[in-house]
Structure formats: structure tokens, C-alpha cells
Write a protein that holds these residues in place. Structure first.
Motif, short mmCIF file in Angstrom:
data_model
loop_
_atom_site.label_atom_id
_atom_site.label_comp_id
_atom_site.label_asym_id
_atom_site.label_seq_id
_atom_site.Cartn_x
_atom_site.Cartn_y
_atom_site.Cartn_z
N ASP A 180 0.85 -1.19 0.00
CA ASP A 180 0.00 0.00 0.00
C ASP A 180 0.89 1.24 0.00
O ASP A 180 1.96 1.25 0.60
CB ASP A 180 -0.89 0.03 1.25
CG ASP A 180 -1.91 -1.10 1.28
OD1 ASP A 180 -2.11 -1.75 0.23
OD2 ASP A 180 -2.49 -1.34 2.35
N PHE A 181 0.43 2.30 -0.66
CA PHE A 181 1.19 3.55 -0.71
C PHE A 181 0.34 4.69 -0.15
O PHE A 181 -0.77 4.94 -0.65
CB PHE A 181 1.61 3.88 -2.14
CG PHE A 181 2.53 2.87 -2.75
CD1 PHE A 181 3.89 2.93 -2.48
CD2 PHE A 181 2.05 1.85 -3.55
CE1 PHE A 181 4.75 1.99 -3.02
CE2 PHE A 181 2.90 0.91 -4.10
CZ PHE A 181 4.26 0.98 -3.82
N PRO A 182 0.83 5.40 0.89
CA PRO A 182 0.11 6.58 1.39
C PRO A 182 0.20 7.69 0.35
O PRO A 182 1.25 7.88 -0.27
CB PRO A 182 0.88 6.95 2.66
CG PRO A 182 2.25 6.39 2.46
CD PRO A 182 2.08 5.16 1.62
N ILE A 183 -0.89 8.38 0.13
CA ILE A 183 -0.95 9.37 -0.95
C ILE A 183 -1.25 10.77 -0.39
O ILE A 183 -2.14 10.94 0.45
CB ILE A 183 -2.04 9.01 -1.97
CG1 ILE A 183 -1.74 7.65 -2.64
CG2 ILE A 183 -2.18 10.10 -3.04
CD1 ILE A 183 -0.52 7.63 -3.52
N LYS A 184 -0.49 11.74 -0.86
CA LYS A 184 -0.82 13.15 -0.70
C LYS A 184 -0.84 13.78 -2.07
O LYS A 184 -0.11 13.37 -2.98
CB LYS A 184 0.21 13.86 0.17
CG LYS A 184 0.06 13.66 1.67
CD LYS A 184 1.04 14.56 2.42
CE LYS A 184 0.86 14.43 3.92
NZ LYS A 184 1.78 15.32 4.68
N ASP A 190 -0.29 23.74 -1.58
CA ASP A 190 -0.56 23.04 -0.32
C ASP A 190 -0.73 21.54 -0.55
O ASP A 190 -1.34 21.11 -1.55
CB ASP A 190 -1.84 23.58 0.34
CG ASP A 190 -1.69 25.04 0.76
OD1 ASP A 190 -0.59 25.40 1.23
OD2 ASP A 190 -2.66 25.80 0.59
N TRP A 191 -0.23 20.74 0.41
CA TRP A 191 -0.37 19.28 0.36
C TRP A 191 -1.65 18.86 1.08
O TRP A 191 -2.00 19.42 2.12
CB TRP A 191 0.83 18.59 1.01
CG TRP A 191 2.07 18.63 0.16
CD1 TRP A 191 3.12 19.49 0.28
CD2 TRP A 191 2.38 17.77 -0.93
NE1 TRP A 191 4.07 19.23 -0.67
CE2 TRP A 191 3.64 18.17 -1.44
CE3 TRP A 191 1.73 16.69 -1.55
CZ2 TRP A 191 4.27 17.53 -2.50
CZ3 TRP A 191 2.34 16.06 -2.62
CH2 TRP A 191 3.59 16.48 -3.09
N HIS A 192 -2.32 17.84 0.52
CA HIS A 192 -3.57 17.34 1.10
C HIS A 192 -3.52 15.82 1.18
O HIS A 192 -3.14 15.15 0.21
CB HIS A 192 -4.77 17.76 0.25
CG HIS A 192 -4.85 19.24 0.01
ND1 HIS A 192 -5.41 20.11 0.92
CD2 HIS A 192 -4.41 20.00 -1.04
CE1 HIS A 192 -5.34 21.34 0.44
NE2 HIS A 192 -4.74 21.31 -0.73
N ASP A 193 -3.92 15.25 2.34
CA ASP A 193 -3.98 13.80 2.49
C ASP A 193 -5.10 13.23 1.63
O ASP A 193 -6.18 13.82 1.50
CB ASP A 193 -4.24 13.42 3.96
CG ASP A 193 -3.05 13.73 4.86
OD1 ASP A 193 -1.91 13.59 4.39
OD2 ASP A 193 -3.28 14.11 6.02
#
Length: 302
Positions: A180-184, A190-193
Motif C-alpha cells: 500500500d502507498f500513502p498518498i498526498k 498546499d499538500w492534502h492527504d
């Protein structure tokens, strides 16, 4: 060893082995086409001979060289950098930039990036663009192969000349791994989850609305950058494992994954192999350009 030095060594090792085809058996002419708006001082070096005198390559102009006898072409007139080098028997054409400084240890070295390589498995020439400051002007070198001619087109700045959203609305990332890869995502600075990209699943992103996609959730590396206006998608790995075609910005390595080729009037893609989110030797590769449904697919695999 700095990132630039490590990349240089990997490039040298791969090129030393060769790619299994003599270029001139298929491509006889290398042509430099200038569309950048600048004038370049061009010299060339034939095998076993000294450098020629300078000739001006003006915007709108072109110069051609025989592949079999030409060894190197300088685009700034001095023969030490901004050079195109032909290795006919080893099956590649490469570009030598000026010295790049690693911001971590201030060491300097030239970066060599392959423009053309033979792929024995696909029985085809791989084309890879390079972005650099050429004779003090930022420019792109975009390769194309048509029949027996290889064309290197010099474009102004870092624009390929066509918006991605003219042809595609969606960037789809397909995860063929067991990780699994966490994505932003980044928009307007600006960065968003976002929801994680699960194993054996896909996620879609708007090409017009997303600037960057982080594959490790950190937003500092393992990032995919979409430049809609200038016509390319690129990737910056946290840790590069295998030399692909790159250009360097400071100490960070960027790999062009998708781009518009103005000579061939088509979209092209190139694979990269790197560490992604701490998992070694993963391949990020464009696998589909679906013009009917307006989707570009990048696939992550082992």
C-alpha cells in the motif's frame, strides 16, 4: 558518494556493456534542429580527428552529421560540456551537461544522460528527452527517430509545446504490487492527504487540478509532478536504483515519465526503477495512453 556521482557511475556501467546494436546499421544521420529561439555555436569531432571550427546554428535551422563517423557534437563551442556523444557500436547517443553541484557535499561532476538507446527486448529505440542549461540558455533536447534519421530538437525553456489536457483529463496510477502507498496531493502550493493507493488497486487524479502526487505521503520525494501547460509528467525518487534518463536540479534527480514529442506529434513514456516508499526496485512506467477515454495510466510494479 553523492547522488550525481552515483548516477554518473550507473550510467557509465550500463553504457560500457552496450545495448546490442550498432546504431548506423539502422540510423545513418543525426540532425540537430533548433526551435529554441537562440543561436548555438556548434562544433563536431569526427572519429580520430580534432574538433572542427564553430558554425552557427540559428533558430529555425538544422545541421546533420553522419552517425558512423561522428564522435561528438558540442552545442556551446567548447567541447567540454553541453555535448552530444555518439557511441555507434554500443548502441546509444548521450548528452553531457555542465558540472552540477550536489547541495549536500558541494562536490561537482558532469551528468551524462542517454538520449537514445537500443532496447533489445522490444527491438526498438528508446527516446528520452533531457532538460539543461545549454550555452547559458535553458532548453529541452527532444529526440525522435524517423526512418534512417535521428532528430534532436532544441526547444525553449522546459515546454514540449502542447498541454496534456488537450488530450487527457485523468492520470490513473495502477498499483500492481503487494504494497500500500500513502498518498498526498498538492494543489495551489498546499499538500492534502488522500486515501491510500491499495495493493492491486488504482486511483485517478485530475490532470488539470493536481500539481503533484506523493507516493510516500511525505511530499518531499517519491513525487509525481504534472505540468499540464508545458506537456510533461516527471518523477523524483527518494533513492534511485537504476540509471534511467534524467536531468538534475541541484541535488534532486527528476525522471521524465511522460512527454509530448513535437517532431513525431505524439505522446511518449519512459520507465524508471527506484525505491518507492522504502520498497526496493519498483518500476514506475506509463502503460497506456487512452485518447478515447482521455486517461494516461502509470503502473507501479516489481
Amino acid at each position: 558518494m553523492s547522488e550525481a556521482e552515483d548516477l554518473k557511475k550507473k550510467n557509465e556501467d550500463a553504457n560500457a556493456k552496450g545495448y546490442g546494436k550498432t546504431i548506423s546499421t539502422e540510423i545513418t544521420t543525426l540532425t540537430i534542429v533548433c526551435e529554441s529561439g537562440y543561436t548555438y555555436k556548434v562544433r563536431h569531432k569526427d572519429k580520430g580527428k580534432d574538433w572542427s571550427s564553430d558554425k552557427e546554428l540559428k533558430s529555425g535551422g538544422r545541421m546533420s552529421f553522419p552517425i558512423a563517423t561522428t564522435e561528438e557534437i558540442s552545442l556551446n563551442g567548447d567541447g567540454s560540456s553541453d555535448d552530444v556523444k555518439i557511441n555507434d557500436t554500443k548502441g546509444y547517443i548521450e548528452y553531457k551537461s555542465g558540472e552540477k553541484e550536489d547541495s549536500f557535499d558541494q562536490s561537482k561532476c558532469n551528468i551524462w544522460a542517454n538520449l537514445i538507446t537500443w532496447n533489445g527486448d522490444k527491438k526498438a529505440w528508446l527516446l528520452n528527452p533531457v532538460f539543461d542549461s545549454i550555452d547559458k540558455h535553458d532548453a529541452l533536447i527532444v529526440p525522435a527517430v524517423t526512418g534512417a534519421e535521428c532528430t534532436l530538437t532544441l526547444l525553449k525553456g522546459h515546454s514540449y509545446g502542447r498541454k496534456i489536457s488537450n488530450d487527457f483529463t485523468t492520470l490513473r496510477i495502477t498499483n500492481n504490487t503487494s504494497y500500500d502507498f500513502p498518498i498526498k496531493t498538492k494543489k495551489d502550493g498546499d499538500w492534502h492527504d488522500q486515501n491510500a493507493l491499495k495493493a492491486k488497486a488504482s486511483s485517478d487524479f485530475s490532470i488539470r487540478d493536481i500539481e503533484m502526487i506523493s507516493l510516500n505521503g511525505g511530499g518531499e520525494s517519491d513525487d509525481i509532478k504534472i505540468n499540464d501547460d508545458k506537456g510533461y509528467i516527471e518523477y523524483t525518487p527518494a533513492k534511485i536504483k537504476k540509471d534511467m534518463v534524467v536531468y538534475s536540479v541541484g541535488s534532486k534527480v527528476w525522471i521524465t515519465q511522460v512527454w509530448w514529442n513535437p517532431t513525431l506529434q505524439n505522446w511518449f513514456g519512459s520507465a524508471s526503477q527506484s525505491d518507492i516508499n522504502g520498497y526496493d526496485n519498483l518500476i514506475l512506467q506509463p502503460t497506456a495512453f487512452d485518447t478515447k477515454n482521455k486517461i494516461i495510466t502509470l503502473t507501479i510494479s516489481k
